[in-house]
Write a protein that holds these residues in place. Structure first.
Motif, PDB file in Angstrom:
ATOM      1  N   TYR A 176       0.834  -1.197   0.000  1.00 31.25           N
ATOM      2  CA  TYR A 176       0.000   0.000   0.000  1.00 31.25           C
ATOM      3  C   TYR A 176       0.876   1.257   0.000  1.00 31.25           C
ATOM      4  O   TYR A 176       0.665   2.171  -0.795  1.00 31.25           O
ATOM      5  CB  TYR A 176      -0.952   0.040   1.200  1.00 31.25           C
ATOM      6  N   LEU A 177       1.844   1.292   0.890  1.00 30.77           N
ATOM      7  CA  LEU A 177       2.662   2.485   1.019  1.00 30.77           C
ATOM      8  C   LEU A 177       3.414   2.804  -0.274  1.00 30.77           C
ATOM      9  O   LEU A 177       3.410   3.938  -0.740  1.00 30.77           O
ATOM     10  CB  LEU A 177       3.652   2.303   2.170  1.00 30.77           C
ATOM     11  N   ARG A 182      -1.432  -0.395  -3.453  1.00 32.22           N
ATOM     12  CA  ARG A 182      -2.241  -1.606  -3.548  1.00 32.22           C
ATOM     13  C   ARG A 182      -2.880  -1.939  -2.212  1.00 32.22           C
ATOM     14  O   ARG A 182      -2.220  -1.939  -1.189  1.00 32.22           O
ATOM     15  CB  ARG A 182      -1.385  -2.813  -3.957  1.00 32.22           C
ATOM     16  N   ALA A 183      -4.163  -2.244  -2.248  1.00 29.01           N
ATOM     17  CA  ALA A 183      -4.863  -2.656  -1.032  1.00 29.01           C
ATOM     18  C   ALA A 183      -4.433  -4.062  -0.677  1.00 29.01           C
ATOM     19  O   ALA A 183      -4.156  -4.880  -1.548  1.00 29.01           O
ATOM     20  CB  ALA A 183      -6.377  -2.602  -1.256  1.00 29.01           C
ATOM     21  N   THR A 184      -4.377  -4.341   0.608  1.00 27.49           N
ATOM     22  CA  THR A 184      -4.014  -5.666   1.076  1.00 27.49           C
ATOM     23  C   THR A 184      -5.199  -6.595   0.929  1.00 27.49           C
ATOM     24  O   THR A 184      -6.327  -6.250   1.276  1.00 27.49           O
ATOM     25  CB  THR A 184      -3.596  -5.621   2.553  1.00 27.49           C
TER      26      THR A 184
END
Length: 76
Positions: free
Chosen positions: A65-66, A70-72
């Motif tokens: 994400y960072l 991208r979303a986990t």
């Protein structure tokens, strides 16, 4: 997907603001100068891997994400 320093910096800024922290307060927590946080948030500098790992842990987000936005996937 490519790493984009400005987008990463924007995510870090959004996370910082959501915690009601100033750049100075976050810098103290990360043991860096506030100018370094300012450069990361503006996309001028990407920051070290060590610092990015510390930021991800502090904000309780994944490195995916960072760095990439991208979303986990939580459906394990």
């Amino acid at each position: 997907m490519r790493f984009q320093a400005k987008a990463c910096g924007r995510r870090i800024k959004d996370l910082r603001v959501s915690r009601n922290l100033t750049q100075e307060e976050l810098a103290v927590k990360m043991n860096v100068y506030h100018k370094h946080i300012q450069k990361i948030e503006s996309g001028v500098s990407a920051g070290s891997i060590e610092l990015l790992v510390c930021l991800a842990e502090f904000f309780e987000v994944s490195m995916d994400y960072l760095l990439l936005g991208r979303a986990t996937n939580t459906s394990d």
